[in-house]
Each structure stands twice: as structure tokens, then as C-alpha cells.
Design a protein around this motif. Sequence first.
Motif: not given
Length: 466
Positions: A374-375, A378, A410, A413, A456, A463
Motif C-alpha cells: 500500500y505504501w 503510494l 521514498e 522513509c 509501512g 511511513p
Amino acid sequence: MLALARTAIMRASRILRKSAVLITNSGALAIGTVATAGLGFVYWWLAARMFPPEVIGNAFALLSVIGLVALLGEAGVGTLLIGEIVRHPGQEAGLAGAAACIAATLAVGLALVFVFAEAQLSSASPIDSWFEAGLFVLGCSLTAFSFVLEQALVGSLRGSARMVRQILFSTLKLMLIVAAATAGFVSDAAILFTWVAGLLASWIGLDLLTGGGARRLVGAPDFSLLYTLRDKVLGHYALDVSVQAPTIIMPYLVLVLLSPTINAAFASLWMLVSMAALIPAALATVLFPAVRANSKQFGHDMLVSLSASLLFSLVCAALVLAFSRQLLALFNPAYPEIAGSSLRLLGFSLLGLTFKFHACALARLGDKMRKASYWFALGGLLEFGFAIAGAKLNGLEGLVVGWTFAVSVEGACSALVLAFVRTLVSDAGPAGGGLAPFQETSDHRTEASAANLIAGAPSQSAPAAG
């Protein structure tokens, strides 16, 4: 001084022996990657010299779509083999056969959908004949098939066989592109043909060199065994698509947003950066089965893999920053005029990609692929959004800056996630068994925290990547 040197050598030797499985297979993959990169450079250098820029732009865009269709068709079964094939002794060939059948069939279906959709929706489709359409569909099927079987080789820790196949493929398609140009075939269909023929011949060559090793890799499909692993298949699939799709399809996006000619220049340097990214990707990929085989090695192997990948990525980024125009000129003297210095920051995306690859491996180790996807999805939307916005605002340079910025966010994170989870593993100590935070432990709060970070999920930290 001599004593210090001897101590350093002995310590390095102990470290290497401790991670022998990881280093041996990573070394084979790295050698194959370096050879593929070198031969790939020669392939595209010759193509850029002998084919018109618009042909190169169209061909590279189609190859990027082939990569995406193969990824979608692979459906996660290839990546599943990396971690599961060693867990089913005696059933490896049946599991690999079932995975290869599913991947090839899905890839054909998706390729046909793309061909007919392009014909109906686009007035300037890069596919301009039924022959080229047939090559495209066959290329998608063979690429998906090859991807699954290469993952089976990695999962069974036979990195040397994968290395041989990669070198055969790169060598054969190089010979074919020379033959095509010499015979006067300078269309994008000719480039697709070299790719398809090279893929098919490389597997035949591997089988001959290994005395039937390629055929033994695939047995009668065991769909029932694959079905029992369906939950993990979906998790791997979601994670693979969310992580890899934006990077694979970028040349096609440049073709659509800008032009085939601009895409020719972009694709040349993009290809070099993508080849460089194979090194950290290979290290992170081998980390998965290596830690599965010995979970106590997690912290050590992760640190070795990440450190080597970051150092390599930083060197590559500096080279692209300083010599982007010179690198473009190596392919075609017209490319620096087409792209200018717009691509000089592209190499810094490798740093963010390195952290993404290792965060992805972490999610697989914790069997949290679906939640992590999911992350990462995104993050993929962030990459597309910034790349498209950048292209609209400032052409090619805006696209590169936007995409590199998104990947860097990204990566930052992902770095936070990796640092936090490694701290949890270190705190678990030897009694925790290396991967204790990912497995059943008495400290359920630690387990939940690690799982959330791997997946995440929202927490007090940032996240995960994407």
C-alpha cells in the motif's frame, strides 16, 4: 603497521566466511549484472549509431511496456519462488513449472489487451504492423517466463546459472543487432526481434551448457502446491508491482509526454542508471533467501548488503552528475543536443532506490508484503505525479527532477524503517534468534511494532517507502 594490516585482513576474512552464502550468490549475480551491463551498453551504443533516434525511442518504449506486462503477468509467483522453493525439497520443479505456466499465460493475455487498446486509442502507436505486434506478444510471454525461472535459480541459490543465462542473452542479442543493421533492417521491429530471439536462444544455450539443467528446473506443473501458497503469492505480487512498475514504465511515459526523439536520449542514460540499479537490487534479492536459510545473520547481512549498495550508488551518481553529456555522446553525437544537461541528476535516484530495495526485502522477510505494498503504491503514485508535473512545467529536466525528488523521499522513509527495525533486532539479542521481531517472540509489543514498520503502517515514525 604490518600487524594492523594482518588483523584487518583476518577480520575481513571472518566476515566474508560468515556470510559465505550471501556473498557467493551475490557475487555471481553481480558478475552477471556487470557483464550484462557492459554488453548492454555495447548493444545500445551500436543501435544508437545505426538506427534513427525516433526508432530507438519507440523501441525502448515498447521494451519498457514488455517489462511492465511481464511484471504484471508474473503475478508474484516468481518472487515467491525465491523464498519458498528451498522449503519444498523434491517439489521444486513442479512448483517452478506451475509458476512459469501462469506467468507466460497471463503475459500473453495482457499483451493482447495492450496491442488492441493501442490500436483503438492511439493515433501514433509505436506498434505499426501485425509482425511487430506478434513480436511484442511473444516478447512479453518469454520475458515473464524468463523472470520466473531466474527467480527459481536465485531461490535455489544457483546464482551462477543465472549469470550464465544473462551473459548468453546479452551476447546473442548483440550479435543479432549487428546482423540486423548490416542487412539494412533498422526498424523498431528489428530491435524487438533481437530481444525475443536472444531470450529464447539463451535458455536453449543454458540447457546445453548445463547438460539439461534448464529442463530439469521445470517439471510437470504442481498447481495444487502453488495454490496452497496463494496468500503469499498475492502479497509478493502487490509488492512487486507497487515497487517496480513506475521505474519500468518511465521510458513509455517520456514517449507519451514528450517525443520519441527525446525518449531516445533519455532512454540511453536511463538504461545505464537502470543497469547500475541492478547491483543493489541483486544484493537485496539474495538477502531474502540467505536470511531465510540463517535468520541469525539478519543484522550482519543487511548491514553488509546496504553499505555496499550505497557506496556503489553514490559513485554512480557522481559519475552521472559530472559526465551526463559525455555519456550521451557515447551513444550518439546528437543526443547531448537533444537532452542538454537535463539528465545530470538522474544518478541520485540510485540512493533512494537502494533503500527501497532493502525495505522491500525487509517486508518479504516479515511476510508483510501486501500491507507494505500500500505504501509502495503510494510512492509509485508520487513518482508518476511529480514526473508528469515536472514534464509539464519544464520538459525533460522537469521530469527528471520531479521523479528523482519523489524517489529520494521514498528512500528517506525506507531508511528510517530499516534503521528502526535493525535496532529492534539488535535489542532482541542472540536469544531472539536474529529475526525475532518478525517471528513469534514473548515480547508481542516488539513484534507488533516491527510488523507495523515493515508493513509501512502509520506509527510514530515516518511511513515506509512509498
